[in-house]
Enzyme design. Structure first.
Site, PDB file in Angstrom:
ATOM      1  N   CYS A  68       0.809  -1.222   0.000  1.00  0.00           N
ATOM      2  CA  CYS A  68       0.000   0.000   0.000  1.00  0.00           C
ATOM      3  C   CYS A  68       0.841   1.271   0.000  1.00  0.00           C
ATOM      4  O   CYS A  68       0.326   2.351  -0.279  1.00  0.00           O
ATOM      5  CB  CYS A  68      -0.937  -0.002   1.204  1.00  0.00           C
ATOM      6  SG  CYS A  68      -2.000  -1.456   1.279  1.00  0.00           S
TER       7      CYS A  68
ATOM      8  N   HIS B 140      -3.484   7.200   2.674  1.00  0.00           N
ATOM      9  CA  HIS B 140      -3.852   5.888   2.139  1.00  0.00           C
ATOM     10  C   HIS B 140      -5.200   5.500   2.714  1.00  0.00           C
ATOM     11  O   HIS B 140      -5.437   5.594   3.922  1.00  0.00           O
ATOM     12  CB  HIS B 140      -2.790   4.846   2.503  1.00  0.00           C
ATOM     13  CG  HIS B 140      -3.234   3.439   2.305  1.00  0.00           C
ATOM     14  ND1 HIS B 140      -3.835   2.999   1.143  1.00  0.00           N
ATOM     15  CD2 HIS B 140      -3.171   2.353   3.146  1.00  0.00           C
ATOM     16  CE1 HIS B 140      -4.122   1.704   1.268  1.00  0.00           C
ATOM     17  NE2 HIS B 140      -3.734   1.294   2.468  1.00  0.00           N
TER      18      HIS B 140
ATOM     19  N   ASN C  67     -10.174  -0.568   0.144  1.00  0.00           N
ATOM     20  CA  ASN C  67      -8.712  -0.483   0.167  1.00  0.00           C
ATOM     21  C   ASN C  67      -8.179  -1.009  -1.160  1.00  0.00           C
ATOM     22  O   ASN C  67      -8.288  -2.201  -1.455  1.00  0.00           O
ATOM     23  CB  ASN C  67      -8.162  -1.318   1.331  1.00  0.00           C
ATOM     24  CG  ASN C  67      -6.654  -1.222   1.473  1.00  0.00           C
ATOM     25  OD1 ASN C  67      -5.955  -0.764   0.580  1.00  0.00           O
ATOM     26  ND2 ASN C  67      -6.146  -1.672   2.622  1.00  0.00           N
TER      27      ASN C  67
END
Length: 315
Positions: free
Chosen positions: A113, A241, A271
């Protein structure tokens, strides 16, 4: 070292939308449970779309907005853990589809990520050594391929998508002052490799990852502000994020960030790992909330474990 700034952004997400009610038909859950714990209401999953398709369309949009042609690109990096192939890389397939120059480096970067941030810092270094001063950075994932549909703790979280940014390197521009870190851990968040004897599913210790994130985010923010000599008030926009809405909310409260200075799109996309940050940047540019001269503090964290932050400006 000469710095980089963003010239244009783009994005591409699959058409198929999976709602929380759809998830409730697969595992024991419901819309309220998912929304209150994660902030997620929808996620986009690929059906006919490939990873390459997402990358190409996001990149074309970014090039168009930047006013940059493929032959001006000096390097191409795709941050991803879910490319269509291990070899050839997603970046090499993007080079083929876009007609990028053949005498430039094109490669994938795996930092989960945090991948897009790692890629931006790497691109800054590459462009300082390149005669071409534009770079293409893409974050793209097809995480639906890696979902264990029997695991309620993870299957509700992940979506597919791609975001891209065209950056320019110019003498006299400040560095993005990236701060990055890594700590090897194959227990908290893991995606096994091929032919390892394990099923190719994401597994995660959710509570421990949450604890890691709420410590990593402020540490990254403080490090970049100290490195650049800036304050929270000097930043035009904070880009986090999109892993969990509660993680973002904690950072917002800690730094007293006003609503007009941050953004959450996790409710729509879930996500999307390396695609998360560039998806936010692309939406904000299209909404006119960031543009020429905007200064953004960007923060990421993920499997590896990895974490990072940078102060990025729009050209």
């Amino acid at each position: 070292m000469n710095g980089i700034k963003i010239r244009g952004t783009g994005r591409c997400v699959p058409e198929h939308i999976v709602t929380n009610d759809d998830m409730a038909k697969i595992v024991e859950t419901n819309d309220e449970w998912i929304t209150t714990r994660t902030g997620i209401q929808h996620r986009h999953h690929c059906t006919t779309e490939s990873h390459t398709f997402l990358c190409v369309n996001a990149a074309k949009s970014a090039l168009e907005k930047a006013g940059v042609t493929p032959d001006e690109i000096g390097a191409c990096i795709v941050a991803t853990v879910t490319g269509d192939n291990i070899v050839p890389s997603a970046a090499c397939m993007l080079q083929k589809e876009l007609g990028l120059p053949e005498n430039i480096p094109c490669f994938d970067l795996n930092a989960a990520c945090t991948g897009f941030l790692f890629a931006l810092h790497t691109m800054e270094c590459l462009l300082n050594a390149s005669p071409r001063k534009f770079g293409l950075v893409v974050g793209a994932e097809v995480l639906s391929r890696t979902i264990n549909w029997a695991d309620r703790g993870t299957c509700i979280l992940f979506g597919d998508g791609a975001g891209a940014a065209v950056v320019e390197c110019r003498e006299g521009w400040p560095s993005i002052s990236a701060v990055m870190g890594s700590r090897g851990d194959d227990e908290l968040l893991r995606l096994p490799g091929i032919e390892t004897g394990e099923r190719g599913f994401i597994s995660m210790e959710g509570t421990k990852v949450f604890k890691f994130a709420v410590e990593a985010v402020p540490a990254c923010m403080d490090a970049v502000l100290k490195k650049t000599g800036k304050t929270v008030e000097d930043v035009d926009f904070f880009v986090f994020h999109q892993a969990n809405a509660r993680i973002i909310d904690l950072a917002v409260r800690k730094y007293h960030i006003p609503p007009e200075k941050y953004y959450k799109n996790i409710s729509e996309y879930g996500n999307t790992a390396a695609a998360s940050i560039p998806l936010v940047l692309s939406e904000l540019q299209d909404q006119g909330r960031i543009g020429p001269g905007s200064r953004m503090l960007v923060v990421g964290f993920g499997g590896g474990l990895t974490w990072g932050s940078a102060l990025i400006e729009f050209a």
